[in-house]
Scaffold this motif. Structure first.
Motif, short mmCIF file in Angstrom:
data_model
loop_
_atom_site.label_atom_id
_atom_site.label_comp_id
_atom_site.label_asym_id
_atom_site.label_seq_id
_atom_site.Cartn_x
_atom_site.Cartn_y
_atom_site.Cartn_z
N MET A 1 46.54 34.12 32.41
CA MET A 1 47.81 34.37 31.81
C MET A 1 47.63 34.52 30.31
N GLU A 2 47.79 35.70 29.81
CA GLU A 2 47.64 35.93 28.39
C GLU A 2 48.78 36.77 27.87
N ARG A 3 49.03 36.64 26.61
CA ARG A 3 50.04 37.45 25.94
C ARG A 3 49.39 37.97 24.66
N LEU A 4 49.35 39.29 24.52
CA LEU A 4 48.76 39.92 23.35
C LEU A 4 47.32 39.46 23.11
N ASN A 5 46.56 39.33 24.17
CA ASN A 5 45.15 38.94 24.11
C ASN A 5 44.92 37.55 23.54
N ARG A 6 45.95 36.73 23.52
CA ARG A 6 45.79 35.35 23.07
C ARG A 6 46.01 34.44 24.27
N PRO A 7 45.19 33.40 24.40
CA PRO A 7 45.43 32.47 25.50
C PRO A 7 46.74 31.73 25.32
N LEU A 8 47.34 31.35 26.42
CA LEU A 8 48.57 30.57 26.38
C LEU A 8 48.29 29.21 25.77
N PRO A 9 49.26 28.67 25.05
CA PRO A 9 49.13 27.28 24.61
C PRO A 9 49.04 26.37 25.84
N PRO A 10 48.31 25.27 25.74
CA PRO A 10 48.16 24.37 26.90
C PRO A 10 49.49 23.90 27.49
N PHE A 11 50.47 23.59 26.63
CA PHE A 11 51.77 23.15 27.15
C PHE A 11 52.40 24.25 27.99
N ALA A 12 52.32 25.49 27.53
CA ALA A 12 52.89 26.62 28.29
C ALA A 12 52.20 26.76 29.64
N GLU A 13 50.90 26.59 29.68
CA GLU A 13 50.18 26.67 30.96
C GLU A 13 50.68 25.60 31.91
N ARG A 14 50.89 24.39 31.40
CA ARG A 14 51.36 23.30 32.26
C ARG A 14 52.78 23.57 32.78
N VAL A 15 53.64 24.07 31.91
CA VAL A 15 55.01 24.40 32.33
C VAL A 15 54.97 25.45 33.43
N LEU A 16 54.24 26.53 33.22
CA LEU A 16 54.21 27.61 34.20
C LEU A 16 53.59 27.15 35.52
N ASP A 17 52.63 26.24 35.45
CA ASP A 17 52.03 25.69 36.68
C ASP A 17 53.08 24.94 37.50
N VAL A 18 53.91 24.14 36.83
CA VAL A 18 54.98 23.42 37.54
C VAL A 18 55.96 24.41 38.15
N VAL A 19 56.36 25.41 37.39
CA VAL A 19 57.35 26.38 37.88
C VAL A 19 56.81 27.11 39.10
N GLU A 20 55.54 27.44 39.11
CA GLU A 20 54.95 28.12 40.26
C GLU A 20 54.97 27.26 41.52
N ARG A 21 55.04 25.95 41.36
CA ARG A 21 55.03 25.05 42.52
C ARG A 21 56.42 24.72 43.05
#
Length: 104
Positions: A1-21
């Motif tokens: 998951m990237e936006r404009l070739n920058r990695p997502l902030p760790p908090f954003a990754e954790r939020v999106l992981d919860v939402v996917e579940r």
């Protein structure tokens, strides 16, 4: 998951992981997601969803009063009907639809 070739902030990754579940037919409020993670708050979760939430089931993350994000109501309601999300009028029935993060 990237936006404009920058990695997502760790908090954003954790939020999106919860939402996917979040299972179909269930919802969490922005505050529920933050509480589940034990960090951030509703506004921080909302910011993550507004910037990077398009690739996850965003319609399952809503306001604490059961209403969807402004401007996304029609699509959200259609998805809730498709998934069988319990509703009370133009809101998710938080008593029945809220996911606790534990049960599948």
């Amino acid at each position: 998951m990237e936006r404009l070739n920058r990695p997502l902030p760790p908090f954003a990754e954790r939020v999106l992981d919860v939402v996917e579940r979040i299972p179909p037919g269930k919802v969490m409020s922005y505050g529920d997601v933050a509480e589940y993670l034990g960090e951030g708050g509703p506004r921080q979760v909302g910011r993550v969803m507004s910037h990077w939430g398009g690739g996850v089931p965003w319609w399952r993350v809503i306001r604490a009063d059961g209403t969807p994000a402004a401007g996304l109501e029609d699509e959200c309601f259609a998805r809730w009907r498709q998934e069988g999300t319990p509703m009370r009028g133009a809101r998710a029935d938080m008593r029945l639809a809220r996911w606790d993060g534990r049960t599948p």
